[in-house]
Design a protein around this motif. Structure first.
Motif, PDB file in Angstrom:
ATOM      1  N   LEU A  20     -34.203  94.043 -23.118  1.00 33.06           N
ATOM      2  CA  LEU A  20     -35.380  93.743 -22.635  1.00 33.06           C
ATOM      3  C   LEU A  20     -34.576  93.237 -21.097  1.00 33.06           C
ATOM      4  O   LEU A  20     -34.898  93.873 -19.852  1.00 33.06           O
ATOM      5  CB  LEU A  20     -35.733  92.646 -23.629  1.00 33.06           C
ATOM      6  CG  LEU A  20     -36.954  91.140 -22.666  1.00 33.06           C
ATOM      7  CD1 LEU A  20     -37.730  92.238 -22.318  1.00 33.06           C
ATOM      8  CD2 LEU A  20     -36.680  90.702 -22.999  1.00 33.06           C
ATOM      9  N   ASN A  21     -33.222  92.521 -21.454  1.00 34.53           N
ATOM     10  CA  ASN A  21     -32.600  92.620 -20.567  1.00 34.53           C
ATOM     11  C   ASN A  21     -32.050  93.517 -19.215  1.00 34.53           C
ATOM     12  O   ASN A  21     -32.524  93.327 -17.643  1.00 34.53           O
ATOM     13  CB  ASN A  21     -31.397  91.796 -19.670  1.00 34.53           C
ATOM     14  CG  ASN A  21     -30.498  90.614 -19.318  1.00 34.53           C
ATOM     15  OD1 ASN A  21     -31.299  90.370 -18.438  1.00 34.53           O
ATOM     16  ND2 ASN A  21     -29.310  90.987 -19.284  1.00 34.53           N
ATOM     17  N   GLU A  25     -38.905  95.739 -19.647  1.00 34.50           N
ATOM     18  CA  GLU A  25     -39.952  95.498 -20.524  1.00 34.50           C
ATOM     19  C   GLU A  25     -40.583  94.653 -21.175  1.00 34.50           C
ATOM     20  O   GLU A  25     -39.343  94.640 -22.526  1.00 34.50           O
ATOM     21  CB  GLU A  25     -39.917  97.727 -20.896  1.00 34.50           C
ATOM     22  CG  GLU A  25     -41.080  98.230 -20.880  1.00 34.50           C
ATOM     23  CD  GLU A  25     -40.876  99.055 -22.539  1.00 34.50           C
ATOM     24  OE1 GLU A  25     -41.844  99.962 -22.765  1.00 34.50           O
ATOM     25  OE2 GLU A  25     -39.704  99.649 -22.378  1.00 34.50           O
ATOM     26  N   PRO A  26     -41.608  94.118 -21.149  1.00 36.31           N
ATOM     27  CA  PRO A  26     -42.044  93.714 -22.189  1.00 36.31           C
ATOM     28  C   PRO A  26     -42.701  93.986 -23.638  1.00 36.31           C
ATOM     29  O   PRO A  26     -41.902  95.612 -23.316  1.00 36.31           O
ATOM     30  CB  PRO A  26     -43.636  92.721 -21.870  1.00 36.31           C
ATOM     31  CG  PRO A  26     -43.721  93.581 -20.646  1.00 36.31           C
ATOM     32  CD  PRO A  26     -42.184  94.622 -19.846  1.00 36.31           C
ATOM     33  N   VAL A  42     -37.190  86.539 -18.320  1.00 37.00           N
ATOM     34  CA  VAL A  42     -37.226  85.589 -17.978  1.00 37.00           C
ATOM     35  C   VAL A  42     -38.403  84.995 -16.376  1.00 37.00           C
ATOM     36  O   VAL A  42     -38.777  84.581 -16.100  1.00 37.00           O
ATOM     37  CB  VAL A  42     -36.548  84.460 -17.917  1.00 37.00           C
ATOM     38  CG1 VAL A  42     -36.118  83.367 -16.930  1.00 37.00           C
ATOM     39  CG2 VAL A  42     -35.675  84.184 -19.716  1.00 37.00           C
ATOM     40  N   ASP A  43     -37.393  85.647 -15.759  1.00 41.33           N
ATOM     41  CA  ASP A  43     -37.666  86.505 -14.163  1.00 41.33           C
ATOM     42  C   ASP A  43     -39.082  86.470 -13.809  1.00 41.33           C
ATOM     43  O   ASP A  43     -40.269  86.224 -13.320  1.00 41.33           O
ATOM     44  CB  ASP A  43     -36.457  86.779 -13.745  1.00 41.33           C
ATOM     45  CG  ASP A  43     -35.232  87.019 -13.065  1.00 41.33           C
ATOM     46  OD1 ASP A  43     -35.162  85.452 -13.522  1.00 41.33           O
ATOM     47  OD2 ASP A  43     -34.108  87.885 -12.830  1.00 41.33           O
ATOM     48  N   ASP A  44     -39.648  87.287 -14.684  1.00 41.24           N
ATOM     49  CA  ASP A  44     -41.167  87.956 -14.893  1.00 41.24           C
ATOM     50  C   ASP A  44     -42.181  87.059 -15.585  1.00 41.24           C
ATOM     51  O   ASP A  44     -42.769  86.468 -14.659  1.00 41.24           O
ATOM     52  CB  ASP A  44     -40.988  89.157 -15.784  1.00 41.24           C
ATOM     53  CG  ASP A  44     -40.823  89.914 -15.647  1.00 41.24           C
ATOM     54  OD1 ASP A  44     -40.192  90.518 -13.882  1.00 41.24           O
ATOM     55  OD2 ASP A  44     -39.979  91.400 -16.059  1.00 41.24           O
ATOM     56  N   PHE A  45     -41.195  86.336 -16.491  1.00 38.65           N
ATOM     57  CA  PHE A  45     -42.022  84.917 -17.055  1.00 38.65           C
ATOM     58  C   PHE A  45     -42.299  83.783 -15.839  1.00 38.65           C
ATOM     59  O   PHE A  45     -43.571  83.275 -15.677  1.00 38.65           O
ATOM     60  CB  PHE A  45     -41.769  84.337 -17.873  1.00 38.65           C
ATOM     61  CG  PHE A  45     -42.403  83.259 -19.127  1.00 38.65           C
ATOM     62  CD1 PHE A  45     -43.697  83.377 -19.874  1.00 38.65           C
ATOM     63  CD2 PHE A  45     -41.455  82.092 -18.581  1.00 38.65           C
ATOM     64  CE1 PHE A  45     -43.900  82.014 -19.726  1.00 38.65           C
ATOM     65  CE2 PHE A  45     -42.162  80.415 -18.788  1.00 38.65           C
ATOM     66  CZ  PHE A  45     -43.390  81.122 -20.000  1.00 38.65           C
ATOM     67  N   GLU A  46     -41.142  83.620 -15.203  1.00 42.23           N
ATOM     68  CA  GLU A  46     -41.183  82.190 -14.253  1.00 42.23           C
ATOM     69  C   GLU A  46     -42.427  82.963 -12.707  1.00 42.23           C
ATOM     70  O   GLU A  46     -43.336  82.397 -12.169  1.00 42.23           O
ATOM     71  CB  GLU A  46     -40.226  82.484 -13.087  1.00 42.23           C
ATOM     72  CG  GLU A  46     -38.812  81.448 -14.522  1.00 42.23           C
ATOM     73  CD  GLU A  46     -37.251  81.383 -13.986  1.00 42.23           C
ATOM     74  OE1 GLU A  46     -37.216  81.486 -13.021  1.00 42.23           O
ATOM     75  OE2 GLU A  46     -37.015  80.288 -15.062  1.00 42.23           O
ATOM     76  N   MET A  47     -42.508  84.459 -11.728  1.00 45.03           N
ATOM     77  CA  MET A  47     -42.788  84.518 -11.503  1.00 45.03           C
ATOM     78  C   MET A  47     -44.494  84.841 -11.934  1.00 45.03           C
ATOM     79  O   MET A  47     -45.445  84.609 -11.187  1.00 45.03           O
ATOM     80  CB  MET A  47     -42.545  86.256 -11.328  1.00 45.03           C
ATOM     81  CG  MET A  47     -43.833  87.003 -10.632  1.00 45.03           C
ATOM     82  SD  MET A  47     -43.268  88.722 -10.127  1.00 45.03           S
ATOM     83  CE  MET A  47     -42.745  89.117 -11.788  1.00 45.03           C
TER      84      MET A  47
END
Length: 85
Positions: A20-21, A25-26, A42-47
């Protein structure tokens, strides 16, 4: 989107998280054949959280306009002066 069983996640969590890292891709986690959770970077979630906050602010603004809670530009500037000093 990648799909993994919850049992696979239990057995291979380190590997799945490393992939994932790398891929960003989710991963959809399923339990008994049903979607259960998503794993996201984490970066995608925060975005996504920031985007959601912006969209909620826009929705609140649109609601205020529909309800007539609006000010003229000059009136808004006058009220904001106390915070902008």
């Amino acid at each position: 989107m990648r799909v993994e069983l919850v049992t696979t996640l239990k057995r291979q969590a380190t590997k799945i998280l490393a992939e994932l890292n790398t891929s960003k891709e989710p991963v959809l986690i399923t339990e008994h054949g049903q979607p259960s959770a998503y794993l996201v970077d984490v970066d995608d979630f925060e975005m996504m959280q920031k985007r959601m906050a912006i969209l909620e602010g826009i929705a609140l603004g649109e609601k205020a306009i529909r309800e007539g809670h609006v000010l003229s530009n000059q009136s808004a500037k006058d009220q904001m002066k106390k915070w902008l000093k």
